[in-house]
Design a protein around this motif. Sequence first.
Motif, PDB file in Angstrom:
ATOM      1  N   ARG A  12       0.697  -1.084   0.016  1.00  0.00           N
ATOM      2  CA  ARG A  12      -0.061  -0.103   0.179  1.00  0.00           C
ATOM      3  C   ARG A  12       0.603   1.320   0.190  1.00  0.00           C
ATOM      4  N   ALA A  13       1.989   1.109  -0.683  1.00  0.00           N
ATOM      5  CA  ALA A  13       2.852   2.466  -1.047  1.00  0.00           C
ATOM      6  C   ALA A  13       3.297   2.860   0.436  1.00  0.00           C
ATOM      7  N   ALA A  14       3.592   2.034   1.574  1.00  0.00           N
ATOM      8  CA  ALA A  14       3.873   2.597   2.642  1.00  0.00           C
ATOM      9  C   ALA A  14       5.172   1.592   3.297  1.00  0.00           C
ATOM     10  N   PRO A  15       6.255   1.494   2.404  1.00  0.00           N
ATOM     11  CA  PRO A  15       7.286   0.555   2.754  1.00  0.00           C
ATOM     12  C   PRO A  15       8.246   1.155   3.588  1.00  0.00           C
ATOM     13  N   HIS A  16       8.121   2.538   3.992  1.00  0.00           N
ATOM     14  CA  HIS A  16       8.857   3.365   4.871  1.00  0.00           C
ATOM     15  C   HIS A  16       8.384   3.031   6.469  1.00  0.00           C
ATOM     16  N   LEU A  17       7.377   2.342   6.818  1.00  0.00           N
ATOM     17  CA  LEU A  17       6.708   2.178   7.796  1.00  0.00           C
ATOM     18  C   LEU A  17       7.337   0.778   8.458  1.00  0.00           C
ATOM     19  N   ARG A  18       7.596   0.709   9.571  1.00  0.00           N
ATOM     20  CA  ARG A  18       8.146  -0.494  10.177  1.00  0.00           C
ATOM     21  C   ARG A  18       7.081  -0.888  11.487  1.00  0.00           C
ATOM     22  N   LEU A  19       6.828  -2.138  11.901  1.00  0.00           N
ATOM     23  CA  LEU A  19       6.246  -2.571  13.162  1.00  0.00           C
ATOM     24  C   LEU A  19       7.240  -3.022  14.098  1.00  0.00           C
ATOM     25  N   ARG A  20       7.410  -2.276  15.081  1.00  0.00           N
ATOM     26  CA  ARG A  20       8.502  -2.615  16.148  1.00  0.00           C
ATOM     27  C   ARG A  20       7.902  -3.063  17.459  1.00  0.00           C
ATOM     28  N   ASP A  21       8.516  -4.168  18.016  1.00  0.00           N
ATOM     29  CA  ASP A  21       7.950  -4.931  19.093  1.00  0.00           C
ATOM     30  C   ASP A  21       8.654  -4.308  20.353  1.00  0.00           C
ATOM     31  N   ASN A  22       7.840  -3.824  21.220  1.00  0.00           N
ATOM     32  CA  ASN A  22       8.517  -3.196  22.346  1.00  0.00           C
ATOM     33  C   ASN A  22       8.178  -3.875  23.601  1.00  0.00           C
ATOM     34  N   GLY A  23       7.924  -5.165  23.696  1.00  0.00           N
ATOM     35  CA  GLY A  23       7.795  -6.011  24.785  1.00  0.00           C
ATOM     36  C   GLY A  23       6.486  -6.576  24.997  1.00  0.00           C
TER      37      GLY A  23
ATOM     38  N   LYS B 120      31.603   4.896  23.413  1.00  0.00           N
ATOM     39  CA  LYS B 120      30.903   3.928  23.265  1.00  0.00           C
ATOM     40  C   LYS B 120      31.114   3.009  24.554  1.00  0.00           C
ATOM     41  N   ALA B 121      32.216   2.686  24.568  1.00  0.00           N
ATOM     42  CA  ALA B 121      33.091   1.724  25.853  1.00  0.00           C
ATOM     43  C   ALA B 121      32.402   2.043  26.920  1.00  0.00           C
ATOM     44  N   ASP B 122      32.297   3.340  27.189  1.00  0.00           N
ATOM     45  CA  ASP B 122      31.984   3.917  28.640  1.00  0.00           C
ATOM     46  C   ASP B 122      30.647   3.867  29.075  1.00  0.00           C
ATOM     47  N   THR B 123      29.570   3.310  28.095  1.00  0.00           N
ATOM     48  CA  THR B 123      28.253   3.289  28.428  1.00  0.00           C
ATOM     49  C   THR B 123      27.630   1.926  28.691  1.00  0.00           C
ATOM     50  N   ILE B 124      26.524   2.117  29.351  1.00  0.00           N
ATOM     51  CA  ILE B 124      25.838   0.848  29.587  1.00  0.00           C
ATOM     52  C   ILE B 124      24.355   1.105  29.151  1.00  0.00           C
ATOM     53  N   ALA B 125      23.637  -0.094  28.862  1.00  0.00           N
ATOM     54  CA  ALA B 125      22.196   0.170  28.410  1.00  0.00           C
ATOM     55  C   ALA B 125      21.458  -1.227  29.289  1.00  0.00           C
ATOM     56  N   VAL B 126      20.462  -0.856  29.512  1.00  0.00           N
ATOM     57  CA  VAL B 126      19.547  -2.018  30.231  1.00  0.00           C
ATOM     58  C   VAL B 126      18.143  -2.107  29.605  1.00  0.00           C
ATOM     59  N   GLY B 127      17.398  -3.269  29.336  1.00  0.00           N
ATOM     60  CA  GLY B 127      16.161  -3.458  28.723  1.00  0.00           C
ATOM     61  C   GLY B 127      15.530  -4.780  28.777  1.00  0.00           C
ATOM     62  N   ASP B 128      14.207  -4.785  28.440  1.00  0.00           N
ATOM     63  CA  ASP B 128      13.875  -6.241  28.465  1.00  0.00           C
ATOM     64  C   ASP B 128      13.161  -6.803  27.290  1.00  0.00           C
ATOM     65  N   SER B 129      13.268  -6.153  26.047  1.00  0.00           N
ATOM     66  CA  SER B 129      12.509  -6.412  24.725  1.00  0.00           C
ATOM     67  C   SER B 129      13.586  -6.485  23.534  1.00  0.00           C
ATOM     68  N   PHE B 130      13.074  -6.862  22.314  1.00  0.00           N
ATOM     69  CA  PHE B 130      14.076  -6.897  21.176  1.00  0.00           C
ATOM     70  C   PHE B 130      14.305  -5.684  20.827  1.00  0.00           C
ATOM     71  N   GLU B 131      13.295  -4.581  20.942  1.00  0.00           N
ATOM     72  CA  GLU B 131      13.589  -3.570  20.532  1.00  0.00           C
ATOM     73  C   GLU B 131      14.754  -2.955  21.517  1.00  0.00           C
ATOM     74  N   ASP B 132      14.709  -3.238  22.691  1.00  0.00           N
ATOM     75  CA  ASP B 132      15.909  -2.736  23.504  1.00  0.00           C
ATOM     76  C   ASP B 132      17.292  -3.411  23.189  1.00  0.00           C
ATOM     77  N   LEU B 133      17.227  -4.687  22.906  1.00  0.00           N
ATOM     78  CA  LEU B 133      18.418  -5.401  22.268  1.00  0.00           C
ATOM     79  C   LEU B 133      19.102  -4.389  21.380  1.00  0.00           C
ATOM     80  N   GLY B 134      18.443  -3.636  20.613  1.00  0.00           N
ATOM     81  CA  GLY B 134      18.982  -2.930  19.376  1.00  0.00           C
ATOM     82  C   GLY B 134      19.795  -2.004  19.972  1.00  0.00           C
ATOM     83  N   MET B 135      19.935  -1.546  21.208  1.00  0.00           N
ATOM     84  CA  MET B 135      20.947  -0.623  21.858  1.00  0.00           C
ATOM     85  C   MET B 135      22.259  -1.182  21.802  1.00  0.00           C
ATOM     86  N   ALA B 136      22.190  -2.669  22.042  1.00  0.00           N
ATOM     87  CA  ALA B 136      23.535  -3.405  22.364  1.00  0.00           C
ATOM     88  C   ALA B 136      24.684  -3.068  21.433  1.00  0.00           C
TER      89      ALA B 136
END
Length: 257
Positions: A146-157, A191-207
């Motif tokens: 439907r001409a909307a390939p720029h949209l994505r569905l992201r799972d946040n848990g 980057k090496a001096d930073t920490i991130a924490v989460g619980d979902s696949f979307e959060d894992l994108g920070m890794a």
Amino acid sequence: MPAAVVYSDLDGTMVGPRGCFVRQAGGATTLEPAQALVELHDAGVPLVLVSGRSRIQLMEAGAIFGADGFVAEIGGLVAWRGDDTRYTWQSLPAAGPPIAPALLSALLEQFPDLAVYEPYNEGHEVDVLLRGFADIAEVEAWLAARAAPHLRLRDNGLLPRNMGHAWHLIPDGVSKGAAVAWDIARRGIEKADTIAVGDSFEDLGMAPHVGRFFLCRNGLNHPGFEGQSEPDLPDNVTVTERPLGLGWVEAVHAALQ
């Protein structure tokens, strides 16, 4: 040396059931997360909230938790504190036009297991917050047709009470990981001096964008992990021993070492 900054997801990570900072799974109360937050502030380590919540919601949460800034709508908006302690904000580049109401209505008609997640979608400026059940590939194929390939569905848990998942319908290129990388560059830190924490696949994108990432153990309940006690994860990812806020405490203690 302590971390230069801690990037933290909020729901299902820093806060427990119904967004309560002192409640854990099963309703038990604990002051451990509050004590860890005090230790983080006393050490002078900035806390940045990284969430699917809206800018207005995170302005309030940021004030309550003493955050140095926040990432809203899973990367759509980045905010930080200036010397006058007022928030400024920046929208990250988004590909394509905004989400048309007619397209959203057609999508919800096509996929009846999805619904706008009210009232939590109110105030969203970049994405649309949905709840329910969906197959990402199927939804995105429908959008592309439907001409909307720029949209994505992201799972946040996962959501409680069999409500399915929290989903973000958002322009391609917008993500928590991209926003965190942008903020690290803005701060001029390594980057090496930073920490991130989460619980979902979307959060894992920070890794890939931080030195270490901590996945709260409750994140293993995500169907994508298929019940694995220790799934195959990037080398810089640690699964916490405890779930929810108690897992968040483990990440904070690691940030302070």
